[in-house]
Design an enzyme around this catalytic site. Structure first.
Site, short mmCIF file in Angstrom:
data_model
loop_
_atom_site.label_atom_id
_atom_site.label_comp_id
_atom_site.label_asym_id
_atom_site.label_seq_id
_atom_site.Cartn_x
_atom_site.Cartn_y
_atom_site.Cartn_z
N ASP A 57 -22.99 -71.14 38.69
CA ASP A 57 -24.11 -72.02 38.35
C ASP A 57 -23.99 -73.37 39.07
OD1 ASP A 57 -26.45 -72.70 37.10
OD2 ASP A 57 -25.51 -73.23 35.19
N HIS A 99 -28.16 -72.31 47.38
CA HIS A 99 -27.80 -70.89 47.31
C HIS A 99 -27.07 -70.44 48.58
CE1 HIS A 99 -29.92 -70.68 43.61
NE2 HIS A 99 -31.13 -70.72 44.10
N LEU A 123 -9.25 -54.86 45.90
CA LEU A 123 -10.06 -55.68 44.99
C LEU A 123 -11.39 -54.98 44.79
CD1 LEU A 123 -10.66 -58.49 43.56
CD2 LEU A 123 -11.64 -59.21 45.75
#
Ligand code: FPP
Length: 233
Positions: free
Chosen positions: A9, A26, A120
């Protein structure tokens, strides 16, 4: 291996503080994603789940929604091969039927090309709503006898369109940007998650911040509703 989930956020506020459009935030946020994915395996993270676009984010201005979708596509085009080389498996959770066909194809291609990677697991949540997934899972599980936590978790994985099986319980949930809420993210999986909130906005979040969050997590005593071993007598 630790499952870390992140609510990324603060992109919009970060951009605004520089007098730039939200989309700029973004774009820089996608850079933070790249850095964090790179750093995670060496910090003992086995699964990293990133909240990239919630089902409620469709209500944002069309221009911002298209910029976010374009960024996801760009990320997949640029990072899939690198992830495959580095042993990073990519998997998406969330609805796929409302994604543009070209993006849905990139998602499937990234999942296919990295399916054998084990260092991962990166799960990217797109058009994701935990409450919607729980409702879909509950309706699928209506006839299941017996219904257990494990079997429900499998239903939830189907309902979340996860091709990498059930999302494991979250160990550490990080939210950047200063807000302290869950915003419909992994509500079932966060039952015993340790929560870590930081005022740092996502575009400023770096490997060192992930390391600090994990260090703090390792200091916490997790009791899962029990009592510490020393006090159990
Ligand atoms: C929240 O910040 C962030 C989002 C809704 C989008 C997150 C997307 C990215 C980091 C980029 C693409 C992702 C990947 C996986 C490549 P906000 O816009 O709500 O910020 P604000 O609270 O300051 O307005």
């Amino acid at each position: 291996m630790t499952h870390v989930a992140i609510i990324m956020d603060g992109n919009g506020r970060w951009a605004k503080s520089l007098g730039r459009a939200r989309e700029f935030g973004h774009r820089r946020g996608a850079e933070s994603v790249r850095k964090v994915v790179e750093a995670a395996p060496d910090l003992g993270v086995g699964t990293l789940t990133l909240y990239a676009f919630s089902s409620d984010n469709w209500t944002r201005p069309a221009r911002e929604v298209s910029a976010l979708m374009a960024l996801l596509g760009k990320y997949l085009r640029e990072q899939t091969s690198r992830c495959a080389e580095k042993g990073v498996r990519i998997n998406f959770i969330g609805r796929r039927d409302r994604l543009a066909p070209a993006l849905a194809a990139l998602v499937e291609q990234a999942e296919r090309r990295t399916a054998g990677c084990r260092r991962l697991l990166v799960r990217i949540a797109v058009d994701y709503s935990a409450r919607d997934a729980i409702v879909r899972a509950a309706s699928r599980a209506a006839g299941d006898v017996p219904l257990t936590r494990e079997s429900f978790a499998a239903r939830l994985a189907e309902a979340s369109h996860s091709s990498a099986g059930p999302v494991p319980d979250v160990d550490l949930l990080i939210r950047t940007g200063g807000e302290q809420r869950l915003s419909d993210f992994l509500l079932w999986e966060c039952a015993y998650a340790e929560l870590y909130f930081t005022p740092r906005k996502w575009p400023d979040f770096e490997a060192a911040d992930l390391e600090a969050a994990i260090r703090e997590f390792r200091r916490r005593e997790r009791r899962f509703g029990g009592v510490p071993a020393a006090k159990a007598v």
